[in-house]
Scaffold this motif. Structure first.
Motif, PDB file in Angstrom:
ATOM      1  N   ALA A 247       0.820  -1.209   0.000  1.00  0.00           N
ATOM      2  CA  ALA A 247       0.000   0.000   0.000  1.00  0.00           C
ATOM      3  C   ALA A 247       0.859   1.267   0.000  1.00  0.00           C
ATOM      4  CB  ALA A 247      -0.913  -0.002   1.232  1.00  0.00           C
ATOM      5  N   PRO A 248       0.272   2.409  -0.379  1.00  0.00           N
ATOM      6  CA  PRO A 248       0.995   3.681  -0.286  1.00  0.00           C
ATOM      7  C   PRO A 248       1.452   3.960   1.138  1.00  0.00           C
ATOM      8  CG  PRO A 248      -1.000   3.930  -1.597  1.00  0.00           C
ATOM      9  CD  PRO A 248      -1.069   2.560  -0.988  1.00  0.00           C
TER      10      PRO A 248
ATOM     11  N   ARG B  93      -0.430  -2.621  -6.325  1.00  0.00           N
ATOM     12  CA  ARG B  93      -1.225  -3.842  -6.507  1.00  0.00           C
ATOM     13  C   ARG B  93      -0.997  -4.712  -5.273  1.00  0.00           C
ATOM     14  NH1 ARG B  93      -2.990  -4.682 -11.816  1.00  0.00           N
ATOM     15  NH2 ARG B  93      -4.179  -6.369 -10.844  1.00  0.00           N
ATOM     16  N   THR B  94      -1.822  -4.513  -4.250  1.00  0.00           N
ATOM     17  CA  THR B  94      -1.578  -5.131  -2.958  1.00  0.00           C
ATOM     18  C   THR B  94      -2.176  -6.530  -2.873  1.00  0.00           C
ATOM     19  OG1 THR B  94      -3.577  -4.175  -1.994  1.00  0.00           O
ATOM     20  CG2 THR B  94      -1.582  -2.866  -1.855  1.00  0.00           C
ATOM     21  N   GLY B  95      -1.684  -7.281  -1.883  1.00  0.00           N
ATOM     22  CA  GLY B  95      -2.266  -8.567  -1.569  1.00  0.00           C
ATOM     23  C   GLY B  95      -1.342  -9.745  -1.825  1.00  0.00           C
ATOM     24  N   ALA B  96      -1.559 -10.815  -1.052  1.00  0.00           N
ATOM     25  CA  ALA B  96      -0.848 -12.089  -1.200  1.00  0.00           C
ATOM     26  C   ALA B  96       0.653 -11.929  -1.088  1.00  0.00           C
ATOM     27  CB  ALA B  96      -1.222 -12.759  -2.527  1.00  0.00           C
TER      28      ALA B  96
ATOM     29  N   ALA C 129       1.165  -8.333  -7.477  1.00  0.00           N
ATOM     30  CA  ALA C 129       1.982  -7.428  -8.283  1.00  0.00           C
ATOM     31  C   ALA C 129       2.977  -8.207  -9.133  1.00  0.00           C
ATOM     32  CB  ALA C 129       2.712  -6.443  -7.379  1.00  0.00           C
ATOM     33  N   ALA C 130       3.610  -9.226  -8.547  1.00  0.00           N
ATOM     34  CA  ALA C 130       4.601 -10.012  -9.289  1.00  0.00           C
ATOM     35  C   ALA C 130       3.956 -10.750 -10.456  1.00  0.00           C
ATOM     36  CB  ALA C 130       5.289 -10.994  -8.351  1.00  0.00           C
TER      37      ALA C 130
ATOM     38  N   GLY D 284       1.020  -3.581   3.641  1.00  0.00           N
ATOM     39  CA  GLY D 284       2.088  -2.598   3.598  1.00  0.00           C
ATOM     40  C   GLY D 284       2.504  -2.114   4.966  1.00  0.00           C
ATOM     41  N   GLY D 285       3.688  -1.468   5.008  1.00  0.00           N
ATOM     42  CA  GLY D 285       4.214  -0.964   6.270  1.00  0.00           C
ATOM     43  C   GLY D 285       3.386   0.156   6.865  1.00  0.00           C
TER      44      GLY D 285
END
Length: 325
Positions: free
Chosen positions: A40-41, A69-72, A77-78, A188-189
């Motif tokens: 995440a941003p 592209r968040t998740g998993a 994203a990959a 995300g952090g």
């Protein structure tokens, strides 16, 4: 038809097929380049992407679109990058979680880290931090372990992603120090840090960049950094080795890759722009202010480095015996 006119027409037709490809082909980049980020941003990956793309503006006049592209654990994203056309217009900020840990932790992933990507450059690294909310009565890792052992249930801890180095690092730490934990993954952090600040979580394993202002102002307490040396951004925080685990040192790194089969010219253009950006004092300063240290490798060495990381983190993931459905 007069002979001269017929010859002119035939000549034009003969030249037409040659002209069309030359007209259709344009120099790279001719449109914005999409940079995929798996969190995440506000997190360290996102911060790195935005600092880098801003600095690379001169070589990319059409600009960039940073897409979260968040998740998993970064797998979404990959996979998006792996399935994209190999034309240089979809790139990915990658890390050891995507390239080495996730293939062990997840029972199924829709990409092959060893074969589905083209290495471009290693960018930077930073420690993650074992951190607690001030309500936790621990100022060292030893005190954290002692407190955790008195709890009736496993201690909940936050990390930026399921299967991240942050996640796996805390699992390893808990195993080494003999206390029980249950992981809660965030996207995300930034969101993981917010959960700690809000008191929804009391313990975390989070990258340094989003924690910095909160550590400085005492809203959160850092117990140790994961790397072999202390961070210049948080020099008072001991390393894991200094905290009692001398054989343990871990770092989070970020690189830039594209889909498999990325043209050599694209790799060269992007790689040169990255190298120039990472030499800029303002980029070094901006990354340093977020707890990141520049660690540049060109495409060839970076590809070899990723192979080493797949072995190291893959072995660590198997030893931790963490599996994700």
């Amino acid at each position: 038809m007069p002979v001269a006119r017929r010859q002119a027409l035939l000549g034009a037709l003969a030249l037409a097929p040659l002209a069309r490809p030359a007209h259709a082909q344009s120099a790279y980049p001719s449109r914005p380049v999409r940079i995929l980020v798996g969190s995440a941003p506000g997190g360290a990956t996102d911060i790195t992407a935005r600092i880098l793309t801003e600095a690379m503006g001169a070589a990319f006049p059409r600009g960039f679109a940073v897409e979260n592209r968040t998740g998993a654990g970064g797998n979404i994203a990959a996979e998006t990058c792996a399935r994209a056309p190999a034309d240089g217009y979809t790139l990915l900020i990658n890390d050891a979680a995507m390239m080495a840990i996730n293939p062990v932790l997840f029972r199924q992933i829709a990409f092959d880290p060893a074969n589905d990507f083209t290495a471009i450059a290693l960018l930077a690294e930073f420690p993650f931090v074992f951190v607690v909310h001030p309500s936790v009565p621990a100022r060292t890792l030893t005190e954290l372990a002692a407190w955790a052992k008195t709890q009736p249930d496993p201690v909940l801890f936050a990390s930026p992603n399921v299967g991240s180095q942050h996640h796996l690092g805390m699992e390893i730490l808990a195993q080494r120090m003999g206390f029980r934990v249950t992981h809660v993954g965030f996207r995300g952090g930034g969101p993981a840090t917010a959960a700690l600040l809000g008191g929804q979580m009391s313990v975390g394993s989070i990258g340094l960049p989003p924690l910095i202002p909160h550590l400085r102002e005492g809203r959160l307490r850092a117990l140790a950094v994961s790397t072999a040396t202390r961070s210049p951004t948080a020099p008072d925080v001991p390393t894991i080795a200094e905290a009692g685990l001398p054989d343990l040192a871990l770092a989070v790194w970020y690189g830039l890759v594209g889909p498999r089969g990325l043209p050599t010219e694209v790799v060269r253009h992007v790689g040169e722009a990255v190298a120039e950006a990472l030499k800029r004092p303002d980029v070094v300063q901006k990354l340093g202010a977020q707890g990141l240290s520049v660690r540049h490798m060109a495409a060839g060495p970076f590809d070899a480095f990723m192979a080493q990381e797949r072995a190291q983190w893959g072995n660590a993931a198997r030893a931790a015996n963490v599996r994700i459905e």
